[in-house]
Design an enzyme around this catalytic site. Structure first.
Site, PDB file in Angstrom:
ATOM      1  N   THR A  83       0.860  -1.178   0.000  1.00 31.67           N
ATOM      2  CA  THR A  83       0.000   0.000   0.000  1.00 31.67           C
ATOM      3  C   THR A  83       0.894   1.224   0.000  1.00 31.67           C
ATOM      4  O   THR A  83       1.944   1.220   0.645  1.00 31.67           O
ATOM      5  CB  THR A  83      -0.919   0.033   1.235  1.00 31.67           C
ATOM      6  OG1 THR A  83      -1.404   1.354   1.445  1.00 31.67           O
ATOM      7  CG2 THR A  83      -0.180  -0.404   2.484  1.00 31.67           C
ATOM      8  N   CYS A 196      -1.709   4.820  -5.551  1.00 27.02           N
ATOM      9  CA  CYS A 196      -2.530   3.975  -4.691  1.00 27.02           C
ATOM     10  C   CYS A 196      -2.546   2.621  -5.372  1.00 27.02           C
ATOM     11  O   CYS A 196      -2.732   2.546  -6.596  1.00 27.02           O
ATOM     12  CB  CYS A 196      -3.943   4.528  -4.536  1.00 27.02           C
ATOM     13  SG  CYS A 196      -5.072   3.382  -3.720  1.00 27.02           S
TER      14      CYS A 196
END
Length: 229
Positions: A83, A196
């Site tokens: 992430t 992202c």
């Protein structure tokens, strides 16, 4: 081959992409029945998202430190945090373990610079776009970072959490992202960082007139490079 430790589940939609890319890349490199040696600790993302929303980053760091220490104890040679946003606490995690973390922003910066690009647009969660933990790491390498305007940042962030993290791929949302990309290009971006790990599920190279830097793909391939050194 080194053993890759994956801190995933944030969201699992993108973590599954990491697993796929790791194994496809190892198979491509080594052939035969080869696959990646990896360990996955999958976090309950609901707990992390609540911490993010409430600004409880220290609490989130403790959750990820526990995962990192478990992966180290299980035999991981290095860690990949699957992430972008939670790299906000990467330094705290690194301080609590004895194996290296392969930082997603460093891998991304290497590819941006290798393409001769010095100005990029950054898409991601509001935390990634607005706070310095990610942008500053890119800027330290001489990369100028542009982010969308306020209303577009809200939209980009909402689509990530309300759609992409839930596995929903909606054409209207792709069109909205494409509009933001066009705006960033108009402001001088020569490349776009998909900052992202879920955005690459929605936005593809053909959706942009300038190069896209899919952090999920770059990070996973970088992990294979490190594992096979």
């Amino acid at each position: 081959m080194k053993t890759i430790g994956l801190i995933g589940g944030m969201s699992w939609e993108s973590s599954s992409e990491y697993y796929r890319i790791l194994n496809e890349e190892v198979k491509h490199r080594l052939g035969g029945l080869h696959s990646a040696k990896c360990l996955l600790y999958s976090i309950d993302f609901e707990e992390i998202e609540i911490c993010q929303r409430n600004g409880e980053w220290e609490k989130a760091a403790l959750i990820l430190i526990d995962a990192a220490q478990s992966l180290e104890s299980a035999g991981s040679d290095f860690l990949v945090i699957c992430t972008n946003t939670m790299h906000k606490v990467a330094e705290e995690i690194q301080a609590a373990i004895n194996i290296p973390i392969l930082h997603i922003a460093d891998i991304t910066a290497q590819h941006v610079l290798a393409n001769g690009i010095k100005t990029v647009g950054l898409l991601g969660t509001r935390y990634t776009m607005e706070q310095d933990f990610y942008k500053a790491r890119l800027e330290a390498r001489g990369i100028n970072v542009l982010i969308p305007k306020e209303t577009d940042r809200v939209m980009v962030n909402t689509i990530i959490y309300n759609e992409l993290c839930l596995g929903q791929i909606i054409e209207e949302s792709r069109d909205s992202y494409k509009r933001v990309i066009v705006d960033l290009i108009g402001r001088g971006a020569l490349g776009i960082i998909l900052g992202c790990t879920e955005i690459g599920l929605l936005v593809k190279p053909e959706d942009s007139a300038v190069p896209l830097f899919d952090t999920t793909l770059l990070h996973a391939v970088g992990a294979v490079n490190f594992a096979l050194e």
